[in-house]
Design a protein around this motif. Structure first.
Motif, PDB file in Angstrom:
ATOM      1  N   ALA A   1       0.846  -1.194   0.000  1.00 39.15           N
ATOM      2  CA  ALA A   1       0.000   0.000   0.000  1.00 39.15           C
ATOM      3  C   ALA A   1       0.884   1.247   0.000  1.00 39.15           C
ATOM      4  O   ALA A   1       1.825   1.358   0.788  1.00 39.15           O
ATOM      5  CB  ALA A   1      -0.914  -0.002   1.217  1.00 39.15           C
ATOM      6  N   LEU A   2       0.560   2.190  -0.884  1.00 40.37           N
ATOM      7  CA  LEU A   2       1.379   3.389  -1.054  1.00 40.37           C
ATOM      8  C   LEU A   2       0.847   4.509  -0.171  1.00 40.37           C
ATOM      9  O   LEU A   2      -0.118   5.176  -0.519  1.00 40.37           O
ATOM     10  CB  LEU A   2       1.379   3.820  -2.528  1.00 40.37           C
ATOM     11  CG  LEU A   2       1.874   2.772  -3.526  1.00 40.37           C
ATOM     12  CD1 LEU A   2       1.750   3.297  -4.951  1.00 40.37           C
ATOM     13  CD2 LEU A   2       3.310   2.357  -3.230  1.00 40.37           C
ATOM     14  N   LEU A   3       1.496   4.717   0.968  1.00 32.38           N
ATOM     15  CA  LEU A   3       1.099   5.781   1.896  1.00 32.38           C
ATOM     16  C   LEU A   3       2.007   6.987   1.721  1.00 32.38           C
ATOM     17  O   LEU A   3       3.190   6.850   1.393  1.00 32.38           O
ATOM     18  CB  LEU A   3       1.172   5.274   3.337  1.00 32.38           C
ATOM     19  CG  LEU A   3      -0.078   4.595   3.894  1.00 32.38           C
ATOM     20  CD1 LEU A   3      -0.430   3.350   3.078  1.00 32.38           C
ATOM     21  CD2 LEU A   3       0.133   4.205   5.360  1.00 32.38           C
TER      22      LEU A   3
ATOM     23  N   PHE B   1      -6.253   2.745   3.443  1.00 31.08           N
ATOM     24  CA  PHE B   1      -5.009   2.147   3.923  1.00 31.08           C
ATOM     25  C   PHE B   1      -4.322   3.055   4.944  1.00 31.08           C
ATOM     26  O   PHE B   1      -3.679   2.571   5.878  1.00 31.08           O
ATOM     27  CB  PHE B   1      -4.083   1.857   2.742  1.00 31.08           C
ATOM     28  CG  PHE B   1      -4.689   0.864   1.773  1.00 31.08           C
ATOM     29  CD1 PHE B   1      -4.641  -0.497   2.034  1.00 31.08           C
ATOM     30  CD2 PHE B   1      -5.341   1.294   0.632  1.00 31.08           C
ATOM     31  CE1 PHE B   1      -5.209  -1.409   1.169  1.00 31.08           C
ATOM     32  CE2 PHE B   1      -5.916   0.388  -0.245  1.00 31.08           C
ATOM     33  CZ  PHE B   1      -5.849  -0.970   0.024  1.00 31.08           C
ATOM     34  N   GLU B   2      -4.480   4.377   4.788  1.00 26.42           N
ATOM     35  CA  GLU B   2      -3.915   5.303   5.764  1.00 26.42           C
ATOM     36  C   GLU B   2      -4.627   5.159   7.110  1.00 26.42           C
ATOM     37  O   GLU B   2      -3.973   5.134   8.168  1.00 26.42           O
ATOM     38  CB  GLU B   2      -4.032   6.731   5.245  1.00 26.42           C
ATOM     39  CG  GLU B   2      -3.201   6.989   4.002  1.00 26.42           C
ATOM     40  CD  GLU B   2      -3.380   8.384   3.433  1.00 26.42           C
ATOM     41  OE1 GLU B   2      -2.553   8.780   2.576  1.00 26.42           O
ATOM     42  OE2 GLU B   2      -4.323   9.085   3.826  1.00 26.42           O
ATOM     43  N   LEU B   3      -5.938   5.066   7.099  1.00 26.59           N
ATOM     44  CA  LEU B   3      -6.698   4.909   8.345  1.00 26.59           C
ATOM     45  C   LEU B   3      -6.401   3.564   9.002  1.00 26.59           C
ATOM     46  O   LEU B   3      -6.323   3.469  10.227  1.00 26.59           O
ATOM     47  CB  LEU B   3      -8.193   5.059   8.071  1.00 26.59           C
ATOM     48  CG  LEU B   3      -8.655   6.476   7.730  1.00 26.59           C
ATOM     49  CD1 LEU B   3     -10.039   6.468   7.095  1.00 26.59           C
ATOM     50  CD2 LEU B   3      -8.648   7.365   8.982  1.00 26.59           C
TER      51      LEU B   3
ATOM     52  N   ALA C   1     -13.510   5.738   0.474  1.00 32.56           N
ATOM     53  CA  ALA C   1     -12.807   4.453   0.578  1.00 32.56           C
ATOM     54  C   ALA C   1     -11.723   4.280  -0.472  1.00 32.56           C
ATOM     55  O   ALA C   1     -11.495   3.182  -0.966  1.00 32.56           O
ATOM     56  CB  ALA C   1     -13.811   3.303   0.487  1.00 32.56           C
ATOM     57  N   GLY C   2     -11.030   5.352  -0.811  1.00 32.31           N
ATOM     58  CA  GLY C   2      -9.908   5.243  -1.734  1.00 32.31           C
ATOM     59  C   GLY C   2      -8.633   4.908  -0.975  1.00 32.31           C
ATOM     60  O   GLY C   2      -8.611   4.069  -0.079  1.00 32.31           O
TER      61      GLY C   2
ATOM     62  N   VAL D   1      -1.637  -2.939   7.754  1.00 31.11           N
ATOM     63  CA  VAL D   1      -0.887  -2.006   6.909  1.00 31.11           C
ATOM     64  C   VAL D   1       0.216  -1.351   7.721  1.00 31.11           C
ATOM     65  O   VAL D   1      -0.048  -0.807   8.799  1.00 31.11           O
ATOM     66  CB  VAL D   1      -1.820  -0.913   6.335  1.00 31.11           C
ATOM     67  CG1 VAL D   1      -1.047   0.034   5.421  1.00 31.11           C
ATOM     68  CG2 VAL D   1      -2.982  -1.538   5.575  1.00 31.11           C
ATOM     69  N   ASP D   2       1.453  -1.411   7.192  1.00 26.78           N
ATOM     70  CA  ASP D   2       2.513  -0.613   7.810  1.00 26.78           C
ATOM     71  C   ASP D   2       2.728   0.635   6.956  1.00 26.78           C
ATOM     72  O   ASP D   2       1.997   0.892   5.999  1.00 26.78           O
ATOM     73  CB  ASP D   2       3.793  -1.431   8.006  1.00 26.78           C
ATOM     74  CG  ASP D   2       4.443  -1.847   6.685  1.00 26.78           C
ATOM     75  OD1 ASP D   2       4.140  -1.242   5.632  1.00 26.78           O
ATOM     76  OD2 ASP D   2       5.249  -2.795   6.708  1.00 26.78           O
ATOM     77  N   CYS D   3       3.729   1.411   7.284  1.00 22.36           N
ATOM     78  CA  CYS D   3       3.906   2.712   6.633  1.00 22.36           C
ATOM     79  C   CYS D   3       4.917   2.667   5.496  1.00 22.36           C
ATOM     80  O   CYS D   3       5.226   3.699   4.904  1.00 22.36           O
ATOM     81  CB  CYS D   3       4.354   3.743   7.669  1.00 22.36           C
ATOM     82  SG  CYS D   3       5.944   3.319   8.435  1.00 22.36           S
ATOM     83  N   ASP D   4       5.451   1.490   5.176  1.00 17.83           N
ATOM     84  CA  ASP D   4       6.649   1.433   4.337  1.00 17.83           C
ATOM     85  C   ASP D   4       6.402   0.898   2.933  1.00 17.83           C
ATOM     86  O   ASP D   4       7.342   0.521   2.240  1.00 17.83           O
ATOM     87  CB  ASP D   4       7.710   0.569   5.035  1.00 17.83           C
ATOM     88  CG  ASP D   4       9.123   1.011   4.700  1.00 17.83           C
ATOM     89  OD1 ASP D   4       9.353   2.231   4.602  1.00 17.83           O
ATOM     90  OD2 ASP D   4       9.995   0.135   4.538  1.00 17.83           O
TER      91      ASP D   4
END
Length: 331
Positions: free
Chosen positions: A136-138, A236-238, A231-232, A312-315
């Motif tokens: 996931a691209l955060l 994943f950020e939430l 829900a875009g 989901v992590d941040c990386d």
């Protein structure tokens, strides 16, 4: 090394493609790559001065981009306007092609890399699939999040970069009509949100906190006990921030992510994009009922936070960039 990103943004398209590609570009820049967006001239109002503008009508746009794609080391395509056949043609012009996808509904196509933060299976014509929430691209600000707030108290309302269905104001009206305390509401408007002036006036008239166009949304998410969100990519950020959420689905390409995440029981969802306007108000009231019910369910919130953070992590952006960069380093 040179990278081209083909992605557009507008009120109708939304900002999600642009935002997640910018996260990926940031990670490639950190590795020394030179990156540039290629944008349809019709959407230049949402572009930056450094972007390459092409076309103005779809066929001209695509043929121009094919020529540009041959001149770089890597192409990133995040665009629903490209069919399976057109993606395969682009891959023939540029063998180092990364396709970003959400729905897995275009049939078989070929590419070097395929990125989808959901668990999807693609054909063997995709050489190197990168699938699952670890990709996931955060946005970069999520990589530096400190400890979470121990007792968050706010309901965060964020309907995407453009709020294409203008849901923020009817949701606020329904929340107040239900007796939800205004002191606990935090509204976050995208820089290009439709109807923003009316929403801001409503917030000022009712002493509701609001922000617009924040570069760093993590402080608001840290303070959120729950959220109402589109829900875009924000999903994943939430999840990364551990925020239990009731999602308002505002586009068809959000279907698969909700089908996979709602059963995990860290979130709920109500669909708005496939109903006429006169039905949307009923859906708004249903959403607010769900929020009020979940707001009082402390046990569900605690379980939801743990589940969401485990997903989901941040990386993800760094993970993708390093994976692809190592391919070139080994070549």
């Amino acid at each position: 090394m040179k990278l081209l990103v083909r992605a557009d943004a507008s009120v109708e398209i939304g900002m999600g493609h642009r935002v997640r590609c910018q996260a990926l570009v940031h990670s490639f820049n950190e590795l020394g790559w030179h990156c540039q967006f290629v944008v349809d001239r019709r959407y230049q109002a949402f572009a930056s001065q450094q972007d390459c503008l092409i076309g103005g009508e779809s066929e001209g746009c695509k043929s121009e981009f094919l020529a540009l794609a041959r001149q770089v080391d890597l192409v990133v395509l995040d665009h629903y306007g490209y069919s399976a056949e057109e993606i395969t043609e682009l891959h023939q012009y540029q063998p180092n092609l990364l396709v970003l996808d959400d729905m897995n509904d275009r049939g078989e196509f070929s590419c070097k890399w395929l990125l989808n933060p959901l668990k999807e299976t693609y054909s063997q014509r995709v050489e190197l699939p990168l699938t699952g929430s670890s990709y996931a691209l955060l946005r970069p600000t999520f990589q530096h999040v400190e400890e979470h707030v121990s007792n968050p108290e706010q309901l965060l309302i964020t309907l995407g970069g453009t709020d294409p269905l203008t849901l923020t104001l009817p949701i606020l009206n329904a929340l107040l009509a239900s007796g939800f305390p205004t002191k606990d509401i935090q509204v976050l408007l995208g820089a290009n949100a439709k109807n923003a002036d009316q929403v801001i006036k409503f917030c000022n008239d009712n002493s509701i906190a609001f922000e617009q166009g924040l570069a760093d949304v993590t402080p608001l998410m840290k303070q959120a006990k729950m959220a109402i969100s589109a829900a875009g990519g924000t999903l994943f950020e939430l999840a990364c921030m551990g925020v239990p959420t009731v999602f308002a689905q505002v586009a068809d390409n959000q279907t698969r992510s909700l089908e996979q995440h709602v059963p995990l029981d860290w979130c709920r969802s109500i669909r708005f994009d496939n109903v006429p306007e006169e039905v949307r108000q009923q859906r708004v009231e249903q959403l607010v009922e769900d929020v009020n019910r979940c707001w009082l369910d402390i046990e569900w919130q605690e379980n939801a936070r743990k589940t969401a953070r485990s997903l989901v992590d941040c990386d993800g952006a760094n993970r993708v960039a390093k994976t692809i960069n190592s391919y070139f380093a080994a070549s």
